[in-house]
Design a protein around this motif. Structure first.
Motif, mmCIF file in Angstrom:
data_model
loop_
_atom_site.group_PDB
_atom_site.id
_atom_site.type_symbol
_atom_site.label_atom_id
_atom_site.label_comp_id
_atom_site.label_asym_id
_atom_site.label_seq_id
_atom_site.Cartn_x
_atom_site.Cartn_y
_atom_site.Cartn_z
ATOM 1 N N GLY A 16 57.829 63.675 11.949
ATOM 2 C CA GLY A 16 58.820 62.784 12.553
ATOM 3 C C GLY A 16 58.369 62.329 13.921
ATOM 4 N N ALA A 17 58.228 63.256 14.876
ATOM 5 C CA ALA A 17 57.823 62.894 16.238
ATOM 6 C C ALA A 17 56.404 62.326 16.250
ATOM 7 C CB ALA A 17 57.909 64.104 17.160
ATOM 8 N N ALA A 18 55.511 62.888 15.447
ATOM 9 C CA ALA A 18 54.135 62.389 15.388
ATOM 10 C C ALA A 18 54.103 60.969 14.819
ATOM 11 C CB ALA A 18 53.267 63.316 14.552
ATOM 12 N N ASP A 19 54.950 60.708 13.836
ATOM 13 C CA ASP A 19 55.028 59.356 13.266
ATOM 14 C C ASP A 19 55.562 58.372 14.296
ATOM 15 O OD1 ASP A 19 54.073 60.311 10.830
ATOM 16 O OD2 ASP A 19 56.094 60.726 10.090
ATOM 17 N N GLU A 20 56.521 58.809 15.122
ATOM 18 C CA GLU A 20 57.043 57.959 16.195
ATOM 19 C C GLU A 20 55.951 57.653 17.214
ATOM 20 O OE1 GLU A 20 60.688 59.323 18.031
ATOM 21 O OE2 GLU A 20 61.483 59.914 16.070
ATOM 22 N N ASP A 21 55.160 58.658 17.563
ATOM 23 C CA ASP A 21 54.051 58.443 18.500
ATOM 24 C C ASP A 21 53.082 57.406 17.939
ATOM 25 O OD1 ASP A 21 55.083 60.374 20.205
ATOM 26 O OD2 ASP A 21 53.653 61.934 19.593
ATOM 27 N N GLN A 22 52.788 57.510 16.648
ATOM 28 C CA GLN A 22 51.860 56.566 16.031
ATOM 29 C C GLN A 22 52.438 55.155 16.037
ATOM 30 O OE1 GLN A 22 49.980 57.801 12.383
ATOM 31 N NE2 GLN A 22 49.674 55.683 11.712
ATOM 32 N N ARG A 23 53.716 55.014 15.710
ATOM 33 C CA ARG A 23 54.347 53.687 15.738
ATOM 34 C C ARG A 23 54.336 53.104 17.147
ATOM 35 N NH1 ARG A 23 57.607 55.981 11.839
ATOM 36 N NH2 ARG A 23 59.199 56.648 13.332
ATOM 37 N N TYR A 24 54.609 53.958 18.145
ATOM 38 C CA TYR A 24 54.585 53.498 19.532
ATOM 39 C C TYR A 24 53.190 52.993 19.906
ATOM 40 C CZ TYR A 24 54.485 53.549 24.599
ATOM 41 O OH TYR A 24 54.304 53.196 25.906
ATOM 42 N N PHE A 39 43.683 48.374 16.504
ATOM 43 C CA PHE A 39 44.251 49.720 16.409
ATOM 44 C C PHE A 39 43.753 50.412 15.162
ATOM 45 C CE2 PHE A 39 47.767 52.475 14.896
ATOM 46 C CZ PHE A 39 47.888 53.314 15.989
ATOM 47 N N TYR A 40 43.320 51.646 15.302
ATOM 48 C CA TYR A 40 42.844 52.466 14.192
ATOM 49 C C TYR A 40 43.642 53.765 14.209
ATOM 50 C CZ TYR A 40 38.807 49.388 14.899
ATOM 51 O OH TYR A 40 37.995 48.296 15.069
ATOM 52 N N ALA A 41 44.200 54.143 13.078
ATOM 53 C CA ALA A 41 44.982 55.382 12.995
ATOM 54 C C ALA A 41 44.370 56.304 11.940
ATOM 55 C CB ALA A 41 46.431 55.078 12.645
ATOM 56 N N PHE A 42 44.363 57.589 12.254
ATOM 57 C CA PHE A 42 43.862 58.615 11.349
ATOM 58 C C PHE A 42 44.914 59.711 11.250
ATOM 59 C CE2 PHE A 42 40.174 56.538 13.074
ATOM 60 C CZ PHE A 42 39.252 56.507 12.046
ATOM 61 N N SER A 43 45.059 60.291 10.074
ATOM 62 C CA SER A 43 45.989 61.405 9.871
ATOM 63 C C SER A 43 45.240 62.598 9.303
ATOM 64 C CB SER A 43 47.107 61.000 8.907
ATOM 65 O OG SER A 43 47.906 60.001 9.484
ATOM 66 N N PHE A 44 45.558 63.770 9.834
ATOM 67 C CA PHE A 44 44.922 65.003 9.398
ATOM 68 C C PHE A 44 45.960 66.111 9.320
ATOM 69 C CE2 PHE A 44 41.635 62.655 11.665
ATOM 70 C CZ PHE A 44 40.562 62.718 10.787
ATOM 71 N N ASP A 45 45.704 67.087 8.481
ATOM 72 C CA ASP A 45 46.491 68.312 8.458
ATOM 73 C C ASP A 45 45.673 69.342 9.240
ATOM 74 O OD1 ASP A 45 47.746 70.738 7.948
ATOM 75 O OD2 ASP A 45 48.094 70.303 5.818
#
Length: 190
Positions: free
Chosen positions: A62-70, A82-88
């Motif tokens: 939730g908060a991480a997704d908000e940071d990414q949208r911001y 803009f380049y976005a990456f997601s990791f576990d």
């Protein structure tokens, strides 16, 4: 003014050259947003092209997704690629037998170097990676090294510029700026 100090830090330490592409680590927090904003302000004067990379570590749903949208919205407003990456990161840490902090650092730099390599291949231009470590991080690093019993080499702290073999060059333009100044800058510039 912080912008002038950062510009002088970059010039004095040879961090940026005209015609380079700068990949900025943009988490969405005050440090990285300040760095992004200052570099954007100076891009025409310095003759650089900006690109932003955001890493979602998968640690704060939730908060991480908000940071990414911001971060993405900020880049759209300033017309910066803009380049976005997601990791576990927790899974990666467990698989590699390392700390979550170390896993997070590894995926961040892996992503920065990947984007820098892509840009360099496409343009043929020099690319550097700008991260937002500041004066407070510098003091913390020196203190931690002292506590661990470092030799005189470790007392130097964080370098303004570091070459990572053939992967790329990492620069730290905010090392002469305190966290308090960064927060004030962010408030002043909304």
């Amino acid at each position: 003014m912080i912008t002038e100090r950062v510009k002088n830090t970059m010039i004095h330490n040879g961090l940026i050259e005209r015609g380079e592409h700068i990949v900025v680590g943009l988490s969405g927090g005050p440090d990285s947003v300040c760095l992004f904003h200052i570099l954007h302000r100076l891009k025409d004067e310095l003759g650089i092209e900006l690109h932003a990379v955001h890493i979602n570590h998968g640690l704060r749903p939730g908060a991480a997704d908000e940071d990414q949208r911001y971060a993405e919205t900020l880049c759209e407003a300033y017309q910066v690629p803009f380049y976005a990456f997601s990791f576990d990161v927790n899974r990666i840490a467990k698989e590699l037998g390392i700390s979550g902090e170390d896993a997070g650092r590894r995926v961040r730099y892996q992503s920065f170097f990947e984007v820098a390599g892509r840009i360099s291949s496409e343009t043929g231009d020099s690319v550097k990676i700008a991260v937002a470590q500041n004066m407070n991080d510098q003091a913390e690093t020196v203190l931690m090294r002292l506590l661990r019993g470092t030799g005189t080499d470790g007392l130097g702290g964080i370098e303004y510029m570091r070459t990572e073999g053939d992967k790329g060059v990492v620069i730290r333009p905010l090392l002469d700026v305190s966290r308090e100044e960064i927060e004030s800058y962010c408030m002043e510039n909304r």
